[in-house]
Design a protein around this motif. Structure first.
Motif, PDB file in Angstrom:
ATOM      1  N   VAL A 221       0.844  -1.200   0.000  1.00 54.40           N
ATOM      2  CA  VAL A 221       0.000   0.000   0.000  1.00 54.40           C
ATOM      3  C   VAL A 221       0.879   1.249   0.000  1.00 54.40           C
ATOM      4  CG1 VAL A 221      -2.011  -1.066   1.063  1.00 54.40           C
ATOM      5  CG2 VAL A 221      -0.253  -0.051   2.537  1.00 54.40           C
ATOM      6  N   THR A 222       0.259   2.373  -0.316  1.00 54.78           N
ATOM      7  CA  THR A 222       0.963   3.653  -0.357  1.00 54.78           C
ATOM      8  C   THR A 222       0.363   4.590   0.702  1.00 54.78           C
ATOM      9  OG1 THR A 222      -0.643   4.573  -1.890  1.00 54.78           O
ATOM     10  CG2 THR A 222       1.255   3.427  -2.859  1.00 54.78           C
ATOM     11  N   THR A 223       1.048   5.694   0.938  1.00 56.26           N
ATOM     12  CA  THR A 223       0.486   6.675   1.879  1.00 56.26           C
ATOM     13  C   THR A 223      -0.795   7.284   1.295  1.00 56.26           C
ATOM     14  OG1 THR A 223       1.915   8.395   1.002  1.00 56.26           O
ATOM     15  CG2 THR A 223       2.699   7.254   2.955  1.00 56.26           C
ATOM     16  N   GLU A 224      -0.923   7.223  -0.033  1.00 55.43           N
ATOM     17  CA  GLU A 224      -2.162   7.726  -0.653  1.00 55.43           C
ATOM     18  C   GLU A 224      -3.337   6.795  -0.313  1.00 55.43           C
ATOM     19  OE1 GLU A 224      -1.836   8.140  -4.884  1.00 55.43           O
ATOM     20  OE2 GLU A 224      -3.785   9.153  -4.972  1.00 55.43           O
ATOM     21  N   ASP A 225      -3.087   5.476  -0.382  1.00 56.99           N
ATOM     22  CA  ASP A 225      -4.144   4.507  -0.001  1.00 56.99           C
ATOM     23  C   ASP A 225      -4.599   4.777   1.432  1.00 56.99           C
ATOM     24  OD1 ASP A 225      -4.068   2.801  -2.337  1.00 56.99           O
ATOM     25  OD2 ASP A 225      -2.222   1.888  -1.576  1.00 56.99           O
ATOM     26  N   VAL A 226      -3.621   4.950   2.325  1.00 54.37           N
ATOM     27  CA  VAL A 226      -3.950   5.153   3.744  1.00 54.37           C
ATOM     28  C   VAL A 226      -4.643   6.500   3.933  1.00 54.37           C
ATOM     29  CG1 VAL A 226      -3.024   5.302   6.083  1.00 54.37           C
ATOM     30  CG2 VAL A 226      -2.018   3.686   4.464  1.00 54.37           C
ATOM     31  N   GLY A 227      -4.172   7.508   3.202  1.00 51.49           N
ATOM     32  CA  GLY A 227      -4.761   8.858   3.306  1.00 51.49           C
ATOM     33  C   GLY A 227      -6.243   8.847   2.954  1.00 51.49           C
ATOM     34  N   LYS A 228      -6.592   8.114   1.886  1.00 48.99           N
ATOM     35  CA  LYS A 228      -8.003   8.087   1.457  1.00 48.99           C
ATOM     36  C   LYS A 228      -8.879   7.381   2.495  1.00 48.99           C
ATOM     37  CE  LYS A 228      -6.999   6.451  -2.683  1.00 48.99           C
ATOM     38  NZ  LYS A 228      -7.105   5.957  -4.057  1.00 48.99           N
ATOM     39  N   ALA A 229      -8.359   6.268   3.048  1.00 45.62           N
ATOM     40  CA  ALA A 229      -9.134   5.521   4.063  1.00 45.62           C
ATOM     41  C   ALA A 229      -9.274   6.354   5.336  1.00 45.62           C
ATOM     42  CB  ALA A 229      -8.447   4.193   4.364  1.00 45.62           C
ATOM     43  N   ALA A 230      -8.210   7.057   5.695  1.00 46.38           N
ATOM     44  CA  ALA A 230      -8.242   7.893   6.901  1.00 46.38           C
ATOM     45  C   ALA A 230      -9.271   9.007   6.716  1.00 46.38           C
ATOM     46  CB  ALA A 230      -6.858   8.474   7.158  1.00 46.38           C
ATOM     47  N   ARG A 231      -9.270   9.591   5.524  1.00 49.19           N
ATOM     48  CA  ARG A 231     -10.230  10.678   5.242  1.00 49.19           C
ATOM     49  C   ARG A 231     -11.666  10.149   5.360  1.00 49.19           C
ATOM     50  NH1 ARG A 231      -9.336  13.265  -0.432  1.00 49.19           N
ATOM     51  NH2 ARG A 231     -10.119  11.245  -1.111  1.00 49.19           N
ATOM     52  N   PHE A 232     -11.887   8.930   4.847  1.00 48.39           N
ATOM     53  CA  PHE A 232     -13.223   8.315   4.961  1.00 48.39           C
ATOM     54  C   PHE A 232     -13.612   8.163   6.436  1.00 48.39           C
ATOM     55  CE2 PHE A 232     -15.070   4.095   5.974  1.00 48.39           C
ATOM     56  CZ  PHE A 232     -16.382   4.367   5.638  1.00 48.39           C
ATOM     57  N   LEU A 233     -12.725   7.581   7.236  1.00 51.04           N
ATOM     58  CA  LEU A 233     -13.062   7.332   8.648  1.00 51.04           C
ATOM     59  C   LEU A 233     -13.301   8.632   9.408  1.00 51.04           C
ATOM     60  CD1 LEU A 233     -10.783   4.448   9.987  1.00 51.04           C
ATOM     61  CD2 LEU A 233     -13.268   4.438   9.699  1.00 51.04           C
ATOM     62  N   LEU A 234     -12.564   9.671   9.053  1.00 48.80           N
ATOM     63  CA  LEU A 234     -12.743  10.950   9.747  1.00 48.80           C
ATOM     64  C   LEU A 234     -14.057  11.606   9.335  1.00 48.80           C
ATOM     65  CD1 LEU A 234      -9.099  12.363   9.501  1.00 48.80           C
ATOM     66  CD2 LEU A 234     -10.254  11.606  11.595  1.00 48.80           C
ATOM     67  N   SER A 235     -14.452  11.370   8.095  1.00 46.90           N
ATOM     68  CA  SER A 235     -15.588  12.120   7.536  1.00 46.90           C
ATOM     69  C   SER A 235     -16.931  11.591   8.033  1.00 46.90           C
ATOM     70  CB  SER A 235     -15.575  12.019   6.004  1.00 46.90           C
ATOM     71  OG  SER A 235     -16.097  10.753   5.623  1.00 46.90           O
ATOM     72  N   ASP A 236     -17.965  12.329   7.694  1.00 47.46           N
ATOM     73  CA  ASP A 236     -19.333  11.961   8.035  1.00 47.46           C
ATOM     74  C   ASP A 236     -19.781  10.697   7.287  1.00 47.46           C
ATOM     75  OD1 ASP A 236     -21.777  12.662   9.407  1.00 47.46           O
ATOM     76  OD2 ASP A 236     -22.579  12.962   7.381  1.00 47.46           O
ATOM     77  N   GLN A 237     -19.051  10.333   6.224  1.00 49.26           N
ATOM     78  CA  GLN A 237     -19.364   9.086   5.501  1.00 49.26           C
ATOM     79  C   GLN A 237     -19.270   7.885   6.441  1.00 49.26           C
ATOM     80  OE1 GLN A 237     -19.970   9.147   1.973  1.00 49.26           O
ATOM     81  NE2 GLN A 237     -19.998  11.325   2.368  1.00 49.26           N
ATOM     82  N   ALA A 238     -18.491   8.030   7.513  1.00 52.26           N
ATOM     83  CA  ALA A 238     -18.279   6.929   8.468  1.00 52.26           C
ATOM     84  C   ALA A 238     -19.011   7.210   9.778  1.00 52.26           C
ATOM     85  CB  ALA A 238     -16.779   6.755   8.708  1.00 52.26           C
ATOM     86  N   SER A 239     -20.133   7.948   9.686  1.00 56.64           N
ATOM     87  CA  SER A 239     -20.797   8.452  10.905  1.00 56.64           C
ATOM     88  C   SER A 239     -21.237   7.363  11.886  1.00 56.64           C
ATOM     89  CB  SER A 239     -22.004   9.318  10.513  1.00 56.64           C
ATOM     90  OG  SER A 239     -22.856   8.557   9.689  1.00 56.64           O
ATOM     91  N   GLY A 240     -21.436   6.134  11.393  1.00 53.55           N
ATOM     92  CA  GLY A 240     -21.889   5.067  12.299  1.00 53.55           C
ATOM     93  C   GLY A 240     -20.757   4.167  12.769  1.00 53.55           C
ATOM     94  N   ILE A 241     -19.511   4.529  12.452  1.00 55.90           N
ATOM     95  CA  ILE A 241     -18.376   3.634  12.744  1.00 55.90           C
ATOM     96  C   ILE A 241     -17.542   4.201  13.884  1.00 55.90           C
ATOM     97  CG2 ILE A 241     -16.288   2.576  11.786  1.00 55.90           C
ATOM     98  CD1 ILE A 241     -17.512   2.870   8.992  1.00 55.90           C
ATOM     99  N   THR A 242     -17.406   3.423  14.956  1.00 53.71           N
ATOM    100  CA  THR A 242     -16.477   3.836  16.015  1.00 53.71           C
ATOM    101  C   THR A 242     -15.914   2.614  16.732  1.00 53.71           C
ATOM    102  OG1 THR A 242     -16.084   5.437  17.770  1.00 53.71           O
ATOM    103  CG2 THR A 242     -18.128   4.155  17.949  1.00 53.71           C
TER     104      THR A 242
END
Ligand code: NAP
Length: 257
Positions: A221-242
């Motif tokens: 994986v690349t830092t770009e792969d991780v960056g996109k997943a991190a952005r998803f988890l931080l965002s409201d797209q992941a509002s039900g995930i904790t």
């Protein structure tokens, strides 16, 4: 596409250089219009950070060693003054003495154990304690970076594997504590990426070769792969995930043999 992240504020801990995972995350957040508050560990690192933050739009930054309670307190006081609050916290910080990342785990020293735990695991609790009041009423979201060596034995990862186990457990306890305040806490378990920290782990190059050979995606994986997943988890797209650990590892962790 900004996923509703425009003008949100992210405190990002752990950019050492352009190879850092935190740098990939900061880039992904910047693309979504997030305003960045960065730390650097000491003055020397601050100077090198100055050279590479141009690409990130010259973001706000302050010195902050995560093992120093007062420094963390002043960092967040300064963030409050500058931005009025914070929406996202990124913990991408770890350290273990080089001599602890090789040889026999049974020889781990107390000093080495304590230091790895303090910088790599306890610091998440400290950062959350100071960031949480700034997240009030803002649906805050926190992520930490972890690695598979927390749950299975990875040769030479040693004391850092135990620190990552503590970090992952802390993610769950923090998620439970902060959930009633609307704050989510998750971790990304990244596959091996060649960074400054990773170069301290004995036999790191062979880890990269093994992943490229065995992972379902047949690559690292690349830092770009991780960056996109991190952005998803931080965002409201992941509002039900904790309280979750999301694997961004080209699938290698699902393989038994
Ligand atoms: P990195 O570029 O070396 O980043 C590590 C960061 O931690 C550096 O910015 C370092 O700052 C900072 N740091 C260490 N001690 C600190 C302290 N006391 N106070 C404040 N900052 C401190 O390496 P990385 O690979 O991107 O690591 C980021 C995170 O990803 C870590 O949690 C790591 O365990 C995790 N991770 C990495 C991999 C991988 O293969 N690279 C895989 C899975 C998870 P200085 O440079 O100033 O010391």
């Amino acid at each position: 596409m900004n996923g509703g992240m425009k003008d949100k504020v992210a405190a990002v801990f752990g950019i050492a250089n352009h190879r850092s995972i935190a740098y990939g995350i900061a880039q992904a957040l910047k693309e979504a219009g997030v305003r960045l508050a960065l730390n650097f560990q000491n003055e020397r690192m601050g100077k090198s950070l100055d050279k590479l933050t141009g690409d990130l739009g010259d973001p706000w930054r302050r010195e902050c060693d995560v093992t120093d309670e007062e420094a963390v307190q002043s960092f967040f006081a300064a963030v409050r003054e500058e931005f009025g609050g914070v929406d996202y916290l990124v913990h991408s910080v770890a350290f273990a003495k080089r001599e602890e990342l090789g040889g026999n785990f049974v020889d781990t020293s107390w000093d080495g154990y304590e230091m790895a735990q303090h910088v790599s695991a306890y610091s998440l609790i400290r950062l959350c304690r100071h960031a949480a009041p700034l997240m009030e009423g803002r649906d805050g979201s926190v992520i930490a970076l972890t690695y598979y060596g927390s749950e299975k034995v990875v040769p030479n990862y040693n004391v850092m594997g135990v620190a990552k186990a503590a970090l992952e457990s802390s993610v769950r306890y923090l998620a439970s504590d902060l959930g009633p305040k609307g704050i989510r806490v998750n971790a990304v378990s990244a596959g091996p990426i060649r960074t400054l920290s990773a170069s301290g782990v004995g036999g790191f190059t062979s880890m990269l070769d093994i992943v490229a050979e065995r992972a379902p995606l047949r690559r690292n994986v690349t830092t770009e792969d991780v960056g996109k997943a991190a952005r998803f988890l931080l965002s409201d797209q992941a509002s039900g995930i904790t309280g979750q650990i999301l694997y961004v590892d080209a699938g290698v962790s699902i393989m038994g043999m």
